[in-house]
Design an enzyme around this catalytic site. Structure first.
Site, PDB file in Angstrom:
ATOM      1  N   ARG A 119       0.805  -1.238   0.000  1.00  0.00           N
ATOM      2  CA  ARG A 119       0.000   0.000   0.000  1.00  0.00           C
ATOM      3  C   ARG A 119       0.832   1.278   0.000  1.00  0.00           C
ATOM      4  O   ARG A 119       0.341   2.341   0.347  1.00  0.00           O
ATOM      5  CB  ARG A 119      -0.996   0.028   1.159  1.00  0.00           C
ATOM      6  N   LYS A 141       2.846  11.494 -11.287  1.00  0.00           N
ATOM      7  CA  LYS A 141       1.948  10.613 -12.051  1.00  0.00           C
ATOM      8  C   LYS A 141       2.712   9.340 -12.389  1.00  0.00           C
ATOM      9  O   LYS A 141       3.830   9.399 -12.931  1.00  0.00           O
ATOM     10  CB  LYS A 141       1.510  11.288 -13.348  1.00  0.00           C
ATOM     11  N   GLU A 183       8.555  17.850 -25.096  1.00  0.00           N
ATOM     12  CA  GLU A 183       7.939  18.258 -23.822  1.00  0.00           C
ATOM     13  C   GLU A 183       8.482  19.613 -23.364  1.00  0.00           C
ATOM     14  O   GLU A 183       7.776  20.382 -22.715  1.00  0.00           O
ATOM     15  CB  GLU A 183       8.156  17.191 -22.747  1.00  0.00           C
ATOM     16  N   LYS A 225       6.776  22.977 -14.397  1.00  0.00           N
ATOM     17  CA  LYS A 225       5.977  21.839 -13.951  1.00  0.00           C
ATOM     18  C   LYS A 225       5.792  21.858 -12.445  1.00  0.00           C
ATOM     19  O   LYS A 225       4.693  21.617 -11.936  1.00  0.00           O
ATOM     20  CB  LYS A 225       6.609  20.512 -14.399  1.00  0.00           C
ATOM     21  N   GLU A 235      -4.642  17.195 -10.478  1.00  0.00           N
ATOM     22  CA  GLU A 235      -5.258  17.568 -11.759  1.00  0.00           C
ATOM     23  C   GLU A 235      -6.761  17.808 -11.646  1.00  0.00           C
ATOM     24  O   GLU A 235      -7.567  17.206 -12.352  1.00  0.00           O
ATOM     25  CB  GLU A 235      -4.953  16.515 -12.838  1.00  0.00           C
ATOM     26  N   ARG A 239      -3.526  21.609 -13.947  1.00  0.00           N
ATOM     27  CA  ARG A 239      -2.508  20.627 -14.348  1.00  0.00           C
ATOM     28  C   ARG A 239      -2.818  19.999 -15.705  1.00  0.00           C
ATOM     29  O   ARG A 239      -1.915  19.575 -16.422  1.00  0.00           O
ATOM     30  CB  ARG A 239      -2.363  19.553 -13.265  1.00  0.00           C
ATOM     31  N   ASN A 243      -1.102  18.645 -20.554  1.00  0.00           N
ATOM     32  CA  ASN A 243      -1.407  17.644 -21.572  1.00  0.00           C
ATOM     33  C   ASN A 243      -1.595  18.252 -22.957  1.00  0.00           C
ATOM     34  O   ASN A 243      -2.192  17.621 -23.830  1.00  0.00           O
ATOM     35  CB  ASN A 243      -2.666  16.867 -21.179  1.00  0.00           C
ATOM     36  N   HIS A 246      -1.448  16.063 -25.995  1.00  0.00           N
ATOM     37  CA  HIS A 246      -1.435  14.660 -25.566  1.00  0.00           C
ATOM     38  C   HIS A 246      -2.676  13.877 -25.993  1.00  0.00           C
ATOM     39  O   HIS A 246      -2.583  12.678 -26.229  1.00  0.00           O
ATOM     40  CB  HIS A 246      -1.270  14.568 -24.048  1.00  0.00           C
ATOM     41  N   HIS A 250      -1.802  10.736 -27.840  1.00  0.00           N
ATOM     42  CA  HIS A 250      -2.107   9.389 -27.329  1.00  0.00           C
ATOM     43  C   HIS A 250      -2.828   8.565 -28.394  1.00  0.00           C
ATOM     44  O   HIS A 250      -2.627   7.354 -28.500  1.00  0.00           O
ATOM     45  CB  HIS A 250      -2.967   9.475 -26.070  1.00  0.00           C
ATOM     46  N   HIS A 263       6.704   8.603 -27.465  1.00  0.00           N
ATOM     47  CA  HIS A 263       5.717   9.467 -26.821  1.00  0.00           C
ATOM     48  C   HIS A 263       5.933  10.936 -27.223  1.00  0.00           C
ATOM     49  O   HIS A 263       4.999  11.628 -27.622  1.00  0.00           O
ATOM     50  CB  HIS A 263       5.828   9.304 -25.302  1.00  0.00           C
TER      51      HIS A 263
HETATM   52  P1  NAD Z   1      11.766   5.462 -22.326  1.00  0.00           P
HETATM   53  O1  NAD Z   1      11.674   5.335 -20.889  1.00  0.00           O
HETATM   54  O2  NAD Z   1      11.252   4.348 -23.172  1.00  0.00           O
HETATM   55  O3  NAD Z   1      13.289   5.742 -22.715  1.00  0.00           O
HETATM   56  C1  NAD Z   1      13.609   5.913 -24.072  1.00  0.00           C
HETATM   57  C2  NAD Z   1      14.751   4.993 -24.514  1.00  0.00           C
HETATM   58  O4  NAD Z   1      15.971   5.536 -24.077  1.00  0.00           O
HETATM   59  C3  NAD Z   1      14.690   3.591 -23.962  1.00  0.00           C
HETATM   60  O5  NAD Z   1      15.136   2.697 -24.942  1.00  0.00           O
HETATM   61  C4  NAD Z   1      15.661   3.642 -22.813  1.00  0.00           C
HETATM   62  O6  NAD Z   1      16.187   2.380 -22.490  1.00  0.00           O
HETATM   63  C5  NAD Z   1      16.705   4.554 -23.357  1.00  0.00           C
HETATM   64  N1  NAD Z   1      17.479   5.278 -22.390  1.00  0.00           N
HETATM   65  C6  NAD Z   1      17.064   5.859 -21.261  1.00  0.00           C
HETATM   66  N2  NAD Z   1      18.042   6.581 -20.712  1.00  0.00           N
HETATM   67  C7  NAD Z   1      19.112   6.436 -21.501  1.00  0.00           C
HETATM   68  C8  NAD Z   1      20.433   6.942 -21.466  1.00  0.00           C
HETATM   69  N3  NAD Z   1      20.821   7.818 -20.531  1.00  0.00           N
HETATM   70  N4  NAD Z   1      21.292   6.559 -22.435  1.00  0.00           N
HETATM   71  C9  NAD Z   1      20.886   5.730 -23.418  1.00  0.00           C
HETATM   72  N5  NAD Z   1      19.649   5.237 -23.524  1.00  0.00           N
HETATM   73  C10 NAD Z   1      18.767   5.594 -22.571  1.00  0.00           C
HETATM   74  O7  NAD Z   1      11.015   6.788 -22.858  1.00  0.00           O
HETATM   75  P2  NAD Z   1      10.859   8.261 -22.277  1.00  0.00           P
HETATM   76  O8  NAD Z   1      10.706   9.122 -23.449  1.00  0.00           O
HETATM   77  O9  NAD Z   1      11.877   8.571 -21.269  1.00  0.00           O
HETATM   78  O10 NAD Z   1       9.472   8.195 -21.500  1.00  0.00           O
HETATM   79  C11 NAD Z   1       8.260   7.950 -22.175  1.00  0.00           C
HETATM   80  C12 NAD Z   1       7.260   7.430 -21.190  1.00  0.00           C
HETATM   81  O11 NAD Z   1       7.037   8.423 -20.189  1.00  0.00           O
HETATM   82  C13 NAD Z   1       5.927   7.126 -21.785  1.00  0.00           C
HETATM   83  O12 NAD Z   1       5.487   5.890 -21.309  1.00  0.00           O
HETATM   84  C14 NAD Z   1       5.025   8.239 -21.287  1.00  0.00           C
HETATM   85  O13 NAD Z   1       3.686   7.851 -21.174  1.00  0.00           O
HETATM   86  C15 NAD Z   1       5.642   8.526 -19.962  1.00  0.00           C
HETATM   87  N6  NAD Z   1       5.388   9.875 -19.456  1.00  0.00           N
HETATM   88  C16 NAD Z   1       4.928   9.989 -18.191  1.00  0.00           C
HETATM   89  C17 NAD Z   1       4.707  11.236 -17.665  1.00  0.00           C
HETATM   90  C18 NAD Z   1       4.280  11.372 -16.225  1.00  0.00           C
HETATM   91  O14 NAD Z   1       3.950  12.489 -15.793  1.00  0.00           O
HETATM   92  N7  NAD Z   1       4.304  10.315 -15.461  1.00  0.00           N
HETATM   93  C19 NAD Z   1       4.924  12.391 -18.418  1.00  0.00           C
HETATM   94  C20 NAD Z   1       5.403  12.229 -19.715  1.00  0.00           C
HETATM   95  C21 NAD Z   1       5.624  10.966 -20.235  1.00  0.00           C
HETATM   96  N1  GLY Z   2       2.725  14.945 -18.000  1.00  0.00           N
HETATM   97  C1  GLY Z   2       1.548  15.611 -17.550  1.00  0.00           C
HETATM   98  C2  GLY Z   2       1.459  15.712 -16.072  1.00  0.00           C
HETATM   99  O1  GLY Z   2       2.347  15.299 -15.362  1.00  0.00           O
HETATM  100  O2  GLY Z   2       0.483  16.192 -15.572  1.00  0.00           O
END
Ligand code: NAD
Ligand code: GLY
Length: 366
Positions: A119, A141, A183, A225, A235, A239, A243, A246, A250, A263
């Site tokens: 939890r 998030k 972003e 942010k 949100e 907040r 998006n 997005h 999406h 993404h």
């Molecule tokens: P990712 O985590 O898939 O990383 C991208 C690629 O880069 C992967 O292949 C990873 O292994 C590689 N990588 C990571 N760090 C590296 C480094 N330093 N050197 C070499 N390779 C490296 O993608 P991302 O773009 O970081 O994140 C996308 C995800 O984030 C999506 O799932 C999206 O929905 C999510 N997201 C979440 C939020 C949130 O608020 N929680 C906001 C935006 C996006």
């Molecule tokens: N990436 C959008 C949020 O964190 O609200």
């Protein structure tokens, strides 16, 4: 090194931004007990896991690791379960810490696992992509995808601390760097016209990985942010502006299959669609729309998506979390540099904006 805080009362936490950061010193105050699980993937693990294991062990902690396969397509319930398996097999307790070492996929999964395990346990973010440094590691998030919709299952789980080390970006592929810039551009378009001018002046340097410029972009993005999250953590309103692009993005990501388009790439084209619709609504000028496309293009990001049947596109948009009471809400640009969330848009113009920014252009869709 620069430090920002996400001001959430007694859950206030720092974001450390710099190069060659020392995890031992910076993380020690934020690991309350002995057990720490590092969640990473095969790619990042190969590059940085040993350093982190050593650093945390030197603090006298018990370190376990969970190495997931690399990719958005693994951000699902089956692979989330592997984190629970690892935590249980290691015999970890309610006072353990889960540390995400990786991009947004690892951050979202490790964070969600930390919210659910017994939890809720402690959580640390070490984002290693530009995208995760400017966005996903901040604000709490977390979650996973469902085949019917992206990020549909999750929780709010704020980290104890975020450690964004610019030196780790040296190994990031160019395409991933550009995805992170999407972003960054988002913050400018939604709320900071002066930042847009700064990006226009420095985009070539950012694409060329100038470390000082990247640190400045991360700092300014995180400051935006952090301020928004502090005002609207769950949100309820503002907040949702984060998006921008997005809802369209999406739909592109989900239709093409998770991981086919990154993404950030999908968000980039989504922002063009949002700007195009804002222009059709008479809110921003043709020059503003061109400026939006231009900065996205200069970041080596796509301004149009492959052809996607409109019915499919709309069906995926309908799964968006901003749909309330069956009504789609969109983040649009009332001005360049000022976004709003609204139900007040013309559906026909929305369809035109989607179609105009696919590989077919400006087809009349009456
Ligand atoms: P990712 O985590 O898939 O990383 C991208 C690629 O880069 C992967 O292949 C990873 O292994 C590689 N990588 C990571 N760090 C590296 C480094 N330093 N050197 C070499 N390779 C490296 O993608 P991302 O773009 O970081 O994140 C996308 C995800 O984030 C999506 O799932 C999206 O929905 C999510 N997201 C979440 C939020 C949130 O608020 N929680 C906001 C935006 C996006
Ligand atoms: N990436 C959008 C949020 O964190 O609200």
């Amino acid at each position: 090194m620069q430090t920002l805080y996400v001001e959430l009362g007694d859950r206030r936490y720092p974001i450390f931004i710099g190069s060659q950061l020392k995890p031992q010193q910076l993380l020690e105050p934020y690991i309350p007990a002995k057990q720490l699980m590092i969640v990473t993937n095969t790619t990042v693990g190969e590059l940085y896991l040993d350093d982190y294991v050593t650093a945390i062990q030197q603090l006298g902690k018990t370190v376990a690791t969970c190495i997931l396969p690399d990719g958005e397509k693994y951000k699902n319930i089956e692979h989330l379960n592997l984190i629970f398996d690892a935590l249980l097999e290691a015999g970890f307790n309610r006072d353990c810490t889960v540390l995400a070492l990786g991009g947004g996929v690892i951050g979202d999964m490790a964070g969600f696992a930390s919210a659910c395990f017994q939890r809720g346990v402690y959580f640390i973010q070490v984002p290693t992509t530009l995208l995760s440094q400017v966005d996903s590691s901040v604000g709490g998030k977390t979650g996973i995808n469902h085949p019917l919709g992206k990020n549909m299952i999750g929780a709010f789980q704020q980290p104890q601390v975020v450690l964004a080390d610019m030196s780790q970006l040296a190994t990031l592929p160019d395409r991933e760097l550009s995805a992170g810039l999407a972003e960054v551009i988002k913050y400018a378009l939604l709320g900071d016209i002066e930042f847009l001018a700064w990006l226009e002046a420095h985009m070539d340097g950012l694409v060329g990985r100038d470390a000082t410029l990247l640190a400045e972009a991360v700092y300014r993005s995180c400051a935006h942010k952090a301020a928004i999250v502090a005002r609207d953590e769950k949100e309820q309103g503002e907040r949702a502006l984060l998006n921008l692009g997005h809802t369209f993005g999406h739909a592109i990501e989900s239709y093409l299959g998770y991981g086919v388009w990154l993404h950030g790439e999908a968000v980039a084209t989504g922002m063009v669609m949002a700007a195009d619709l804002s222009h059709r609504m008479g809110w921003i000028s043709a020059e503003d729309l061109a400026r939006t496309k231009n900065i996205i293009h200069r970041a080596n990001l796509p301004v149009a998506c492959p052809e996607i049947p409109l019915d499919d596109f709309l069906a995926y948009m309908a799964h968006d979390k901003k749909v309330l009471d069956g009504q789609l809400r969109l983040v649009l640009l009332k001005q360049l540099g000022r976004a709003i969330i609204t139900r007040d848009f013309d559906t026909k113009q929305m369809k035109q904006a989607i179609l105009a920014n696919q590989n077919e252009r400006d087809r009349d869709y009456s």
